[in-house]
Motif scaffolding. Sequence first.
Motif, PDB file in Angstrom:
ATOM      1  N   TYR A 329       0.816  -1.211   0.000  1.00 34.17           N
ATOM      2  CA  TYR A 329       0.000   0.000   0.000  1.00 34.17           C
ATOM      3  C   TYR A 329       0.857   1.271   0.000  1.00 34.17           C
ATOM      4  N   ALA A 330       1.800   1.352   0.927  1.00 32.91           N
ATOM      5  CA  ALA A 330       2.611   2.567   1.056  1.00 32.91           C
ATOM      6  C   ALA A 330       3.446   2.805  -0.197  1.00 32.91           C
ATOM      7  N   PHE A 331       3.948   1.726  -0.810  1.00 36.48           N
ATOM      8  CA  PHE A 331       4.781   1.890  -2.002  1.00 36.48           C
ATOM      9  C   PHE A 331       3.935   2.299  -3.207  1.00 36.48           C
ATOM     10  N   ALA A 332       2.685   1.842  -3.251  1.00 35.06           N
ATOM     11  CA  ALA A 332       1.789   2.287  -4.326  1.00 35.06           C
ATOM     12  C   ALA A 332       1.602   3.791  -4.261  1.00 35.06           C
ATOM     13  N   ILE A 333       1.367   4.324  -3.050  1.00 38.61           N
ATOM     14  CA  ILE A 333       1.161   5.764  -2.905  1.00 38.61           C
ATOM     15  C   ILE A 333       2.467   6.525  -3.111  1.00 38.61           C
ATOM     16  N   MET A 334       3.566   5.952  -2.677  1.00 36.03           N
ATOM     17  CA  MET A 334       4.865   6.604  -2.893  1.00 36.03           C
ATOM     18  C   MET A 334       5.148   6.762  -4.382  1.00 36.03           C
ATOM     19  N   HIS A 335       4.911   5.709  -5.158  1.00 36.31           N
ATOM     20  CA  HIS A 335       5.135   5.805  -6.603  1.00 36.31           C
ATOM     21  C   HIS A 335       4.114   6.748  -7.235  1.00 36.31           C
ATOM     22  N   LEU A 336       2.920   6.792  -6.685  1.00 38.31           N
ATOM     23  CA  LEU A 336       1.903   7.717  -7.189  1.00 38.31           C
ATOM     24  C   LEU A 336       2.379   9.163  -7.056  1.00 38.31           C
ATOM     25  N   VAL A 337       2.991   9.494  -5.929  1.00 31.18           N
ATOM     26  CA  VAL A 337       3.438  10.869  -5.713  1.00 31.18           C
ATOM     27  C   VAL A 337       4.639  11.196  -6.598  1.00 31.18           C
ATOM     28  N   THR A 338       5.640  10.318  -6.645  1.00 30.72           N
ATOM     29  CA  THR A 338       6.795  10.600  -7.497  1.00 30.72           C
ATOM     30  C   THR A 338       6.378  10.649  -8.964  1.00 30.72           C
ATOM     31  N   HIS A 339       5.457   9.776  -9.348  1.00 33.39           N
ATOM     32  CA  HIS A 339       4.931   9.798 -10.712  1.00 33.39           C
ATOM     33  C   HIS A 339       4.224  11.119 -10.983  1.00 33.39           C
ATOM     34  N   GLY A 340       3.556  11.673  -9.975  1.00 42.35           N
ATOM     35  CA  GLY A 340       2.902  12.956 -10.152  1.00 42.35           C
ATOM     36  C   GLY A 340       3.886  14.032 -10.568  1.00 42.35           C
ATOM     37  N   PHE A 341       5.094  14.005 -10.012  1.00 44.66           N
ATOM     38  CA  PHE A 341       6.103  14.993 -10.381  1.00 44.66           C
ATOM     39  C   PHE A 341       6.634  14.752 -11.789  1.00 44.66           C
ATOM     40  N   PHE A 342       7.162  13.541 -12.037  1.00 42.49           N
ATOM     41  CA  PHE A 342       7.846  13.365 -13.322  1.00 42.49           C
ATOM     42  C   PHE A 342       6.882  13.231 -14.484  1.00 42.49           C
ATOM     43  N   LEU A 382      15.260  15.156 -17.192  1.00 40.27           N
ATOM     44  CA  LEU A 382      15.247  14.714 -15.802  1.00 40.27           C
ATOM     45  C   LEU A 382      13.998  13.882 -15.505  1.00 40.27           C
ATOM     46  N   GLY A 383      12.869  14.281 -16.078  1.00 34.93           N
ATOM     47  CA  GLY A 383      11.664  13.461 -15.932  1.00 34.93           C
ATOM     48  C   GLY A 383      11.839  12.103 -16.581  1.00 34.93           C
ATOM     49  N   TYR A 384      12.505  12.084 -17.735  1.00 33.59           N
ATOM     50  CA  TYR A 384      12.801  10.815 -18.416  1.00 33.59           C
ATOM     51  C   TYR A 384      13.669   9.909 -17.549  1.00 33.59           C
ATOM     52  N   LEU A 385      14.728  10.452 -16.967  1.00 37.38           N
ATOM     53  CA  LEU A 385      15.597   9.644 -16.111  1.00 37.38           C
ATOM     54  C   LEU A 385      14.849   9.142 -14.883  1.00 37.38           C
ATOM     55  N   ALA A 386      13.930   9.968 -14.369  1.00 38.57           N
ATOM     56  CA  ALA A 386      13.172   9.554 -13.187  1.00 38.57           C
ATOM     57  C   ALA A 386      12.232   8.400 -13.514  1.00 38.57           C
ATOM     58  N   ILE A 387      11.540   8.473 -14.639  1.00 35.91           N
ATOM     59  CA  ILE A 387      10.535   7.455 -14.941  1.00 35.91           C
ATOM     60  C   ILE A 387      11.179   6.128 -15.315  1.00 35.91           C
ATOM     61  N   VAL A 487      10.265  23.465 -11.504  1.00 33.80           N
ATOM     62  CA  VAL A 487       9.848  23.032 -10.164  1.00 33.80           C
ATOM     63  C   VAL A 487       9.552  21.537 -10.161  1.00 33.80           C
ATOM     64  N   LEU A 488       8.834  21.064 -11.169  1.00 34.58           N
ATOM     65  CA  LEU A 488       8.517  19.643 -11.252  1.00 34.58           C
ATOM     66  C   LEU A 488       9.777  18.802 -11.447  1.00 34.58           C
ATOM     67  N   ALA A 489      10.756  19.361 -12.154  1.00 33.27           N
ATOM     68  CA  ALA A 489      12.013  18.633 -12.348  1.00 33.27           C
ATOM     69  C   ALA A 489      12.722  18.412 -11.014  1.00 33.27           C
ATOM     70  N   PHE A 490      12.665  19.391 -10.119  1.00 31.35           N
ATOM     71  CA  PHE A 490      13.254  19.206  -8.790  1.00 31.35           C
ATOM     72  C   PHE A 490      12.564  18.046  -8.068  1.00 31.35           C
ATOM     73  N   GLY A 491      11.228  17.985  -8.162  1.00 34.58           N
ATOM     74  CA  GLY A 491      10.518  16.861  -7.562  1.00 34.58           C
ATOM     75  C   GLY A 491      10.908  15.539  -8.188  1.00 34.58           C
ATOM     76  N   SER A 492      11.122  15.539  -9.506  1.00 31.48           N
ATOM     77  CA  SER A 492      11.522  14.317 -10.201  1.00 31.48           C
ATOM     78  C   SER A 492      12.873  13.813  -9.721  1.00 31.48           C
ATOM     79  N   VAL A 493      13.721  14.728  -9.311  1.00 35.14           N
ATOM     80  CA  VAL A 493      15.068  14.353  -8.887  1.00 35.14           C
ATOM     81  C   VAL A 493      15.114  13.970  -7.406  1.00 35.14           C
ATOM     82  N   PHE A 494      14.491  14.781  -6.547  1.00 40.97           N
ATOM     83  CA  PHE A 494      14.744  14.663  -5.113  1.00 40.97           C
ATOM     84  C   PHE A 494      13.635  13.997  -4.305  1.00 40.97           C
ATOM     85  N   ALA A 495      12.387  13.980  -4.790  1.00 41.93           N
ATOM     86  CA  ALA A 495      11.270  13.518  -3.955  1.00 41.93           C
ATOM     87  C   ALA A 495      11.468  12.076  -3.487  1.00 41.93           C
TER      88      ALA A 495
END
Length: 648
Positions: A329-342, A382-387, A487-495
């Motif tokens: 459950y927690a990992f599903a939501i974690m990926h949901l949030v990081t996915h929201g950024f990238f 950066l979004g590409y590298l994150a995904i 701003v979203l790129a920062f989230g893609s890198v660090f979140a």
Amino acid sequence: MESMIGLLVGVPLLGAAVLLCGGRRLDRSGHWVGTLLAAVSFAIGAALFASMLGESAGSRAMHSKLFSWVPVEGFQADVAFQLDQLSMTFVLLITGVGTLIHLYSVGYMEHDPARRRFFGYLNLFLAAMLLLVLADNYLLLYVGWEGVGLASYLLIGFWQHKPTAATAAKKAFIVNRVGDAGLAIAIFLMFTTFGSFAFAPVLSSAGDASEGKLTAIGLMLLLAACGKSAQVPLQSWLGDAMEGPTPVSALIHAATMVTAGVYLITRSGAIFNGAPDAQLVVVVVGGVTLLFGAIVGCAKDDIKKALAGSTMSQIGYMILAAGLGPIGYAFAIMHLVTHGFFKAGLFLGAGSVMHGMNDEVDMRRYGGLRKYMPVTFVTFGLGYLAIIGFPGLSGFFSKDQIIEAAFAKGGTEGWILGAVTLLGAAITAYYMTRVMLMTFFGEERWRQAPTPSPAEPDVEPAAETRGEHAEPHPHESPKVMTIPMIVLAFGSVFAGGIFKAGESFVNWLEPVTAFEHGHSPVSASAVTAATVVSLVIGVGAAWFQYGRKPVPVVAPRGNLLTRAARRDLLQDDFNHVVLVSGGTHLTRSLVYVDHKVVDGAVNGTAATFGGLSGRLRRLQNGFARSYAVSMFGGAAVLIAATLLMRAV
């Protein structure tokens, strides 16, 4: 602070009302009004988040009741909000990313004459999604659920002058109605089983219900999730939804609509924990969709549709993780949030490319754009590298956790799920590298041969066209568009790294979702190594195919799988044959039965009595001689009968 919860929904709802009803006097400032109110909602969410952090982990939930909605005996429905760690995560994602998309839209929709109405719809979307995640009962959640469906219909079909956009909006609306029926049935079952549809009594009593009832409720909730989150078999609307303006794609695919299904399953975890069969179906749906979307994304030349296939696949990861129960459950939501950024960054980057390329969406008409759009190239990169899960970036941490949880399922099932998630990681690296190479590298192809004809059977038509396609003059987008991308790129890198540090994200959600460590037969380091190897294989395959040699402007016909993937793995063809054609034949059969059997029986009965009455009517002709003859004949019959009876 509880009194502020309602403002989270009320502020963007007020913005929607003002912008949609304020008239043309707001045409010059409406976009800033909508953006400001979205930002105010985010500020309120941030204040509530800070207040939450000041409480102990078990005392952070807040509850606010506005009024009794349906106060009748035996049926109590309230308009009430529940803000806990899970809903707060969604509030910050929806309002934060939503505000950035609003700001980006100021520049993207600058020349659209209906910009005020567009921002009104964006505010309505935010309000509906916030209502969905803040509701403290399933009935109020259903209101937000339907509100999101309405807003998506309005936004996908915003350019309704294009027949393709109008059709796509109707398709999304109709497909989602199937899922909505599942949610309605689930609520009915909850009320008959638990006597309530509020979260607290339903989820606390789930352990006392029979497994059969929980399975039925779980499957109906999954059907609802499949509709909103575009999972198999209700995924067909997502690719066509690209007909809407690009900011709509970012909003739907990153922070709002497609995440609703993941939220619904995670929020209903107590129900699924008591229904292992329903959990298994959730895992299967997530795994199938994970590969389905990834394969579709490999064959799309339309940059937005390639990203749409990616969204379908990444949501599949989340659904699969949610189906693992407390392990995931927690990992599903974690990926949901990081996915929201990238993913938001990727869609806004695609919109920036289109902005500089005269709304061209065909990647075969791109090439070499990195030197013309340096900010877009870096943020998109950066979004590409994150995904793709590049080590150290957000997607690496969240996706790696899901792959570990899949192996931790244990037994044969764990090995199968682990293999599926690793295969999905390799395909993700392939199709996203393909997008990067075709867009930003190689030779400049926009001055070459014209775009393939949409009549060509295996090549999808352009998704977004607002003007005539003159020769593009690529250029960087204005700051009002690039700042949200940065701003979203920062989230893609660090979140992801922030969430992973000290298991902070898992600990944050644990009071709501619970958490269990699985017993994986594979060590965490081995999973990480396998994930990196999958990434390298995918990137290498894409580089071999698209980086070493020129990309043809006209797509080659390709093999059978490629042609099928270009047609979304024949999902629309399947729907047409099974549902449309099948429904047509069924309807014609029912019409025949209605005309020949039902109407035939009714009309035949009426004709029988009509004919009989017509013949009887002839006996009443008004002539005295006829009546005298009848009387004489009747008397003769009676006398004859009397004499016969005496003789016997």
